[in-house]
Design a protein around this motif. Structure first.
Motif, short mmCIF file in Angstrom:
data_model
loop_
_atom_site.label_atom_id
_atom_site.label_comp_id
_atom_site.label_asym_id
_atom_site.label_seq_id
_atom_site.Cartn_x
_atom_site.Cartn_y
_atom_site.Cartn_z
N MET A 225 0.82 -1.21 0.00
CA MET A 225 0.00 0.00 0.00
C MET A 225 0.86 1.26 0.00
N GLU A 226 2.07 1.17 0.49
CA GLU A 226 2.95 2.34 0.49
C GLU A 226 3.20 2.84 -0.92
N PHE A 227 3.26 1.92 -1.88
CA PHE A 227 3.44 2.32 -3.28
C PHE A 227 2.27 3.19 -3.76
N TYR A 228 1.08 2.88 -3.26
CA TYR A 228 -0.13 3.58 -3.70
C TYR A 228 -0.51 4.72 -2.74
N SER A 281 2.86 -8.02 -9.52
CA SER A 281 3.41 -8.15 -8.17
C SER A 281 2.95 -7.04 -7.23
N LYS A 282 2.48 -5.93 -7.78
CA LYS A 282 2.07 -4.80 -6.93
C LYS A 282 0.84 -5.13 -6.10
N ILE A 283 0.02 -6.09 -6.58
CA ILE A 283 -1.16 -6.49 -5.80
C ILE A 283 -1.11 -7.98 -5.46
N GLU A 284 0.00 -8.61 -5.75
CA GLU A 284 0.13 -10.05 -5.52
C GLU A 284 -0.08 -10.39 -4.05
#
Length: 457
Positions: A225-228, A281-284
């Motif tokens: 979630m930090e990425f988003y 991989s961002k939501i894996e």
């Protein structure tokens, strides 16, 4: 994303027999007219709020589910926060960065042109809608937790101001699966009950094409979630949609991952699978906590006013092509309709005619936003027509000028800072990007959808 490049680049015959309108009926303030707003989303809540502030109008707000969470990307422009006096508590995330991802997975980051205090608001509809609806009730709207099932429209409702609309509904009753059947007579109706509007059906508003939007709310780890935190993603390619786009939008403690299509609705789950794979991989490892699907109108209905019935929001078809934006236009149309009707009612002393509503609310709305819908329709056909055009679309997003106009157009609902020389340069860049895009793009997959194609208007 709901603001898209398209925002940047932009910057009826009645179903009843024609009649001669009668003179308005004058009403004593001791006997208030009753207005029913059917639907408690942004359009209905904003309309009800305006009516409720007029002491000589009795306002009834029908809503099927007061905890309804409409499937929606949930993006709202910055101007909506101030214009509709929204607290920042309705905003889950303030998006200041955007990744545009082409069919070949070329990524373009946009957002550098934003000022420190500018952002795209990401909301959960159950929070935003609930706030607007509660505010309308605080002003005096009477909430009715019920499903409107039918509306009796008098044959003389255009000329006889004493005629009433009879609303049939199933009111929520604890312990009952169907509710309690009731009916109510009202003097005027605002239909804000979405794409499958029963009000539109009752008034014979006509049909429209619609998209299916499909979204999964996916709970991912705190690290992912930090990425988003301030980031949203938009994916284009015929794998995720043959005529729209796929998205990953951040919410309070999860991401909304979805897509939509008009031309191949039966394949929507195939496209949803593809957007999950593209996000990779961002939501894996994420857990799907909610699955949502909903029809999204593709253009305004042929008739939006009949007698003393007016449509707003999705019921009227106020969702933009290309970007799929609808929340702001829903709220705006609800407010504009109610403000014009209240003014025409002159302190609740008279009822307006169809001609009066059309010459105020409809005329004002079309003048303000008609060009937006028309241009976005063209741009969707240009940039979502093939993988080559989609590659060009993302390539164009590298331009700081495009980014600046994109955000200005979306955040403030008006094109700012256009420069004729830059516009001419942009035209040349567009042609160049299209040539390049078609040269590198993978061929579009063919699909056959003859049954639904016959249904298209």
């Amino acid at each position: 994303m709901k603001f898209l490049l398209a925002s940047a680049l932009l910057c009826s015959a009645s179903a009843f027999a024609p009649v001669t309108p009668s003179l308005p009926t004058i009403k004593s303030s001791l006997d208030a007219y009753k207005v029913a707003v059917v639907g408690g989303g942004p359009s209905g809540a904003c309309a009800a709020e305006v009516f409720a502030q007029e002491p000589n109008i009795e306002t009834i707000l029908f809503e099927r589910k007061f905890d309804n969470a409409k499937p929606c990307g949930g993006a709202i422009p910055l101007c909506m926060i101030g214009e509709f006096d929204l607290p920042e508590t309705v905003v889950d995330r303030k998006v200041r960065k955007m990744k545009m991802i082409s069919p070949s997975d070329m990524e373009v980051d946009i957002g550098d042109t934003l000022k420190p205090d500018e952002y795209i608001g990401m909301c959960r509809r159950e929070i935003l809608d609930g706030y607007l609806r509660d505010r309308a009730v605080e002003y005096g709207a009477q909430p009715v937790n019920a499903l409107v099932t039918a509306i009796d429209v008098p044959s003389d409702h255009k000329v006889n101001k004493d005629s009433k609309y009879n609303i049939h509904y199933q009111e929520f009753t604890p312990g009952s699966s169907v509710g309690t059947a009731k009916n109510m007579e009202v003097d005027l109706i605002v239909g804000a009950d979405g794409a499958n509007s029963r009000v539109a059906k009752a008034m014979d508003a006509g049909e429209y094409n619609f998209a299916i939007a499909f979204q999964e709310r996916i709970k991912i780890s705190d690290e992912k979630m930090e990425f988003y935190e301030e980031m949203a993603e938009m994916y284009v390619g015929d794998d995720v949609s043959p005529d729209f786009y796929g998205w990953v939008f951040p919410k309070y403690d999860h991401v909304g991952v979805g897509t939509g299509t008009v031309v191949n609705r039966p394949a929507i789950k195939q496209y949803q699978k593809a957007i999950r794979e593209r996000a990779g991989s961002k939501i894996e490892g994420g857990k799907i906590i909610k699955v949502e699907a909903h029809p999204i109108p593709e253009h305004p209905r042929p008739r939006r006013v009949q007698g003393r019935i007016a449509l707003v929001g999705d019921a009227a078809g106020y969702v933009t092509k290309c970007s799929g934006e609808g929340i702001y236009f829903a709220a705006k149309s609800g407010r504009m309709a109610a403000e014009n009707i209240v003014k025409l009612m002159e302190g609740g002393s008279r009822l307006p005619s169809q001609e009066e509503i059309e010459s105020t609310y409809i005329k004002d709305y079309d003048r303000a936003y008609g060009p937006t819908y028309a241009v976005l329709d063209i741009l969707q056909k240009v940039f979502y027509s093939s993988n080559g055009a989609r590659e060009a679309f993302v390539e164009l997003c590298k331009s700081k000028y495009v980014q600046q106009v994109t955000f200005d157009s979306y955040l403030y609902k008006k094109v700012q800072g256009n420069n004729p020389l830059d516009d001419l340069k942009l035209l040349g860049e567009t042609i160049g990007c299209l040539i390049k895009g078609y040269s590198i793009a993978k061929p579009d997959q063919e699909f056959s959808n003859p049954v639904e194609s016959l249904k298209r208007i």
